[in-house]
Design an enzyme around this catalytic site. Structure first.
Site, PDB file in Angstrom:
ATOM      1  N   CYS A 108      -2.856  -2.472   9.122  1.00 56.28           N
ATOM      2  CA  CYS A 108      -3.424  -1.805   7.944  1.00 56.28           C
ATOM      3  C   CYS A 108      -4.337  -0.628   8.273  1.00 56.28           C
ATOM      4  CB  CYS A 108      -4.173  -2.832   7.101  1.00 56.28           C
ATOM      5  SG  CYS A 108      -3.146  -4.253   6.713  1.00 56.28           S
ATOM      6  N   LEU A 159     -19.445  -4.664  11.099  1.00 55.41           N
ATOM      7  CA  LEU A 159     -20.292  -3.914  12.031  1.00 55.41           C
ATOM      8  C   LEU A 159     -20.216  -4.558  13.413  1.00 55.41           C
ATOM      9  CD1 LEU A 159     -23.457  -3.105   9.886  1.00 55.41           C
ATOM     10  CD2 LEU A 159     -21.719  -1.507  10.693  1.00 55.41           C
ATOM     11  N   GLY A 182      -7.355  -2.648  15.076  1.00 55.43           N
ATOM     12  CA  GLY A 182      -5.892  -2.629  15.185  1.00 55.43           C
ATOM     13  C   GLY A 182      -5.308  -3.214  13.926  1.00 55.43           C
ATOM     14  N   ALA A 208     -19.119  -4.356  16.945  1.00 59.75           N
ATOM     15  CA  ALA A 208     -18.609  -3.355  17.899  1.00 59.75           C
ATOM     16  C   ALA A 208     -17.542  -3.973  18.790  1.00 59.75           C
ATOM     17  CB  ALA A 208     -19.769  -2.841  18.746  1.00 59.75           C
ATOM     18  N   GLU A 265      -3.464  -4.917  -2.694  1.00 62.30           N
ATOM     19  CA  GLU A 265      -3.791  -6.180  -2.049  1.00 62.30           C
ATOM     20  C   GLU A 265      -5.011  -5.992  -1.145  1.00 62.30           C
ATOM     21  OE1 GLU A 265      -2.346  -9.272  -2.329  1.00 62.30           O
ATOM     22  OE2 GLU A 265      -4.250  -9.462  -1.269  1.00 62.30           O
ATOM     23  N   PHE A 266      -5.911  -6.970  -1.147  1.00 63.27           N
ATOM     24  CA  PHE A 266      -7.102  -6.840  -0.289  1.00 63.27           C
ATOM     25  C   PHE A 266      -7.239  -8.001   0.700  1.00 63.27           C
ATOM     26  CE2 PHE A 266      -8.058  -4.668  -4.339  1.00 63.27           C
ATOM     27  CZ  PHE A 266      -8.201  -3.374  -3.853  1.00 63.27           C
ATOM     28  N   THR A 291       0.856  -1.195   0.000  1.00 67.58           N
ATOM     29  CA  THR A 291       0.000   0.000   0.000  1.00 67.58           C
ATOM     30  C   THR A 291       0.890   1.242   0.000  1.00 67.58           C
ATOM     31  OG1 THR A 291      -1.646  -1.229   1.233  1.00 67.58           O
ATOM     32  CG2 THR A 291      -1.859   1.174   1.252  1.00 67.58           C
TER      33      THR A 291
HETATM   34  C1  UGA Z   1      -7.558  -5.204   6.415  1.00 68.76           C
HETATM   35  C2  UGA Z   1      -8.641  -5.290   5.317  1.00 68.76           C
HETATM   36  O1  UGA Z   1      -9.808  -5.924   5.839  1.00 68.76           O
HETATM   37  C3  UGA Z   1      -8.119  -6.037   4.086  1.00 68.76           C
HETATM   38  O2  UGA Z   1      -9.099  -6.020   3.057  1.00 68.76           O
HETATM   39  C4  UGA Z   1      -6.838  -5.368   3.586  1.00 68.76           C
HETATM   40  O3  UGA Z   1      -6.288  -6.047   2.475  1.00 68.76           O
HETATM   41  C5  UGA Z   1      -5.826  -5.379   4.716  1.00 68.76           C
HETATM   42  O4  UGA Z   1      -6.370  -4.635   5.838  1.00 68.76           O
HETATM   43  C6  UGA Z   1      -4.544  -4.720   4.217  1.00 68.76           C
HETATM   44  O5  UGA Z   1      -4.556  -3.521   3.929  1.00 68.76           O
HETATM   45  O6  UGA Z   1      -3.548  -5.418   4.023  1.00 68.76           O
HETATM   46  P1  UGA Z   1      -6.692  -6.851   8.346  1.00 68.76           P
HETATM   47  O7  UGA Z   1      -5.969  -5.675   8.895  1.00 68.76           O
HETATM   48  O8  UGA Z   1      -5.937  -8.124   8.194  1.00 68.76           O
HETATM   49  O9  UGA Z   1      -7.304  -6.525   6.898  1.00 68.76           O
HETATM   50  O10 UGA Z   1      -7.881  -7.189   9.333  1.00 68.76           O
HETATM   51  P2  UGA Z   1      -9.456  -6.913   9.398  1.00 68.76           P
HETATM   52  O11 UGA Z   1     -10.156  -8.188   9.447  1.00 68.76           O
HETATM   53  O12 UGA Z   1      -9.882  -5.937   8.408  1.00 68.76           O
HETATM   54  O13 UGA Z   1      -9.571  -6.257  10.847  1.00 68.76           O
HETATM   55  C7  UGA Z   1      -8.944  -5.027  11.181  1.00 68.76           C
HETATM   56  C8  UGA Z   1      -9.336  -4.618  12.569  1.00 68.76           C
HETATM   57  O14 UGA Z   1     -10.707  -4.207  12.617  1.00 68.76           O
HETATM   58  C9  UGA Z   1      -9.203  -5.719  13.633  1.00 68.76           C
HETATM   59  O15 UGA Z   1      -8.630  -5.184  14.810  1.00 68.76           O
HETATM   60  C10 UGA Z   1     -10.629  -6.154  13.890  1.00 68.76           C
HETATM   61  O16 UGA Z   1     -10.809  -6.644  15.204  1.00 68.76           O
HETATM   62  C11 UGA Z   1     -11.366  -4.849  13.694  1.00 68.76           C
HETATM   63  N1  UGA Z   1     -12.777  -5.063  13.316  1.00 68.76           N
HETATM   64  C12 UGA Z   1     -13.103  -5.621  12.124  1.00 68.76           C
HETATM   65  C13 UGA Z   1     -13.782  -4.679  14.202  1.00 68.76           C
HETATM   66  O17 UGA Z   1     -13.510  -4.169  15.322  1.00 68.76           O
HETATM   67  N2  UGA Z   1     -15.086  -4.884  13.847  1.00 68.76           N
HETATM   68  C14 UGA Z   1     -15.423  -5.445  12.658  1.00 68.76           C
HETATM   69  O18 UGA Z   1     -16.655  -5.572  12.394  1.00 68.76           O
HETATM   70  C15 UGA Z   1     -14.417  -5.823  11.775  1.00 68.76           C
END
Ligand code: UGA
Length: 433
Positions: free
Chosen positions: A258, A248, A255, A250, A149-150, A119
């Site tokens: 990303c 969604l 963290g 809560a 990347e996603f 990124t």
């Molecule tokens: C995120 C994106 O979801 C990916 O699409 C992206 O490719 C990636 O960043 C990146 O830029 O490389 P990631 O950081 O691995 O992925 O994790 P997520 O599952 O997105 O969660 C991120 C944070 O949000 C976690 O701390 C999680 O606990 C929190 N979260 C997520 C919530 O508090 N509530 C939710 O409903 C979803």
């Protein structure tokens, strides 16, 4: 196709094994000899579901090396998947990208495509291509493509093999065709666009998701005040397909490597162009406060944590990963230690990484029960299955069953008949003591 990949972290290594799985011949490059040695022995340096299995399955198609010259020299396509950590001012630090660019410049002997998967701020791909134009040896043309990347940590392999979309940022038709060939065995929608738009897609996607999480957290905080239940509110809004029911959940804030980094970076970019994104600024502020929300709740029961035994369940920023970057545990545990509490922590796979921060200050437990036994209070920071499966039989091991759950791991119904205090996010408090 012969493909080299620079960087063997979450993005680089996962991309490598997935491209190998789809039939390409891959050479992975990293400056870290220890990591290369591990991978040569079939071990993944990161924990990611299904990764080692795919490394083994594709052993004949992947090699690992620190010798970038031999790796880049004949590659048709070179992916860059190195880190772009935040600088103090929030902007992305591109030193690892430029170091790989320099290595590629020294090594390539034919025309090739350099694909930036990391990124990076808008305009980076243009700058890198310009650099190649200026300094490449005569008659060598290096094209630069933005291919964000996603993948999410914990489901990285699945997310890559079944990508929601593949974004290819280039203005060159032939290069776009070559990239479509790289991804021809991936059954995902493909979007070909210019490089700036591709770079922006990545930031816009992550920032939107972070915004969604901060939004639901603010609504949850309000639910607590007005006596509503966030789980039901989310259910009620999630059926609306314009809103959707994902992201969604809560909790005590987002963290990882990303969202925190990319929200700060986009905010920095918007401020640089004098077009500050107020929504993103708010999302960042909400998240910072949210990370300390459980401490505020805990103060109702204890003015100070001094002399208490605190059980901490979950250290990583989310389940399914051993990554601790920007994990709420790292914001909260220092406060417990400052108060001279005894911290007993459990995490199924994050402990070894946490020991790098706190080798001796914390007692690390092999089971949640070991952490809970005799504890005066319990904090839950990660929704691991091992934690969600706990019942009153486990919590009754505590000296004072006061549970502060930052991830809403339990239905209120499940705990409400027991003599405990249970605080979660956006829901009523159970206080049966
Ligand atoms: C995120 C994106 O979801 C990916 O699409 C992206 O490719 C990636 O960043 C990146 O830029 O490389 P990631 O950081 O691995 O992925 O994790 P997520 O599952 O997105 O969660 C991120 C944070 O949000 C976690 O701390 C999680 O606990 C929190 N979260 C997520 C919530 O508090 N509530 C939710 O409903 C979803």
């Amino acid at each position: 196709m012969k493909i080299a990949i620079a960087g063997t972290g979450y993005v680089g290594l996962v991309t490598a094994v997935c491209l190998a799985e789809k039939g390409h011949e891959i050479i992975c490059v990293d400056v870290d000899e220890r990591k290369i040695d591990m991978m040569q022995h079939g071990k993944s340096p990161i924990y990611e579901d299904g990764l080692e299995e795919l490394m083994h399955k594709n052993i004949a198609r992947i090699t690992y090396t620190t010798d970038y010259k031999s790796a880049y020299k004949n590659a048709e396509v070179i992916f860059i998947g190195v880190g772009t950590p935040p600088k103090k001012d929030g902007s992305a630090n591109l030193k690892y990208i430029w170091s790989v660019v320099q290595n590629i410049l020294e090594a390539v002997e034919h025309d090739c495509i350099v694909v930036i998967k990391s990124t990076v701020p808008i305009d980076t791909n243009d700058k890198v291509e310009k650099y190649f134009q200026e300094y490449s040896r005569e008659n060598i043309k290096v094209h630069v493509v933005s291919n964000p990347e996603f993948l999410s940590q914990g489901t990285a392999v699945y997310d890559t093999l079944h990508a929601s979309r593949i974004v290819i940022g280039t203005n060159d038709k032939i290069v776009a065709e070559k990239m479509l060939e790289v991804y021809k065995n991936f059954d995902s929608p493909k979007i070909v666009t210019d490089r700036h738009s591709a770079e922006m897609i990545k930031y816009a996607a992550n920032n939107f998701l972070a915004l969604k999480v901060s939004y639901v957290n603010e609504i949850a905080n309000l639910c607590e005040q007005i006596g509503a239940n966030i789980d039901d509110v989310v259910k009620g809004i999630g059926f609306d397909s314009r809103i959707g029911n994902r992201f969604l959940q809560a909790g005590i804030g987002y963290g990882g490597s990303c969202f925190p980094k990319d929200t700060r970076a986009l905010h920095w970019i918007s401020a640089f162009y004098d077009k500050e994104l107020k929504t993103i600024k708010a999302a960042i502020e909400v998240n910072e406060q949210q990370k300390l929300k459980l401490i505020k709740k805990a103060r109702k029961y204890y003015n100070s944590f001094s002399g208490l035994k605190i059980a901490v369940l979950g250290l990583t920023f989310k389940p399914g990963t051993d990554d601790l970057r920007e994990a709420p545990s790292l914001n909260n545990i220092p406060i417990f230690l400052e108060d001279e509490a005894s911290v007993y922590a459990y995490d199924p796979i994050g402990v070894n990484n946490f020991k790098k921060y706190y080798p001796r200050e914390i007692i690390y437990c092999k089971t949640p029960q070991e952490a809970l036994k005799g504890a005066d209070i319990c904090f839950i920071f990660t929704e691991w299955k091992q934690i969600k499966d706990l019942t009153w039989n486990d919590f009754k091991l505590m000296a004072e069953p006061i549970i502060l759950d930052g991830r809403n791991c339990f239905e209120l119904k499940k705990l409400e008949k027991y003599p405990l205090i249970y605080e979660s996010i956006g829901r009523r408090t159970i206080n049966n003591i």
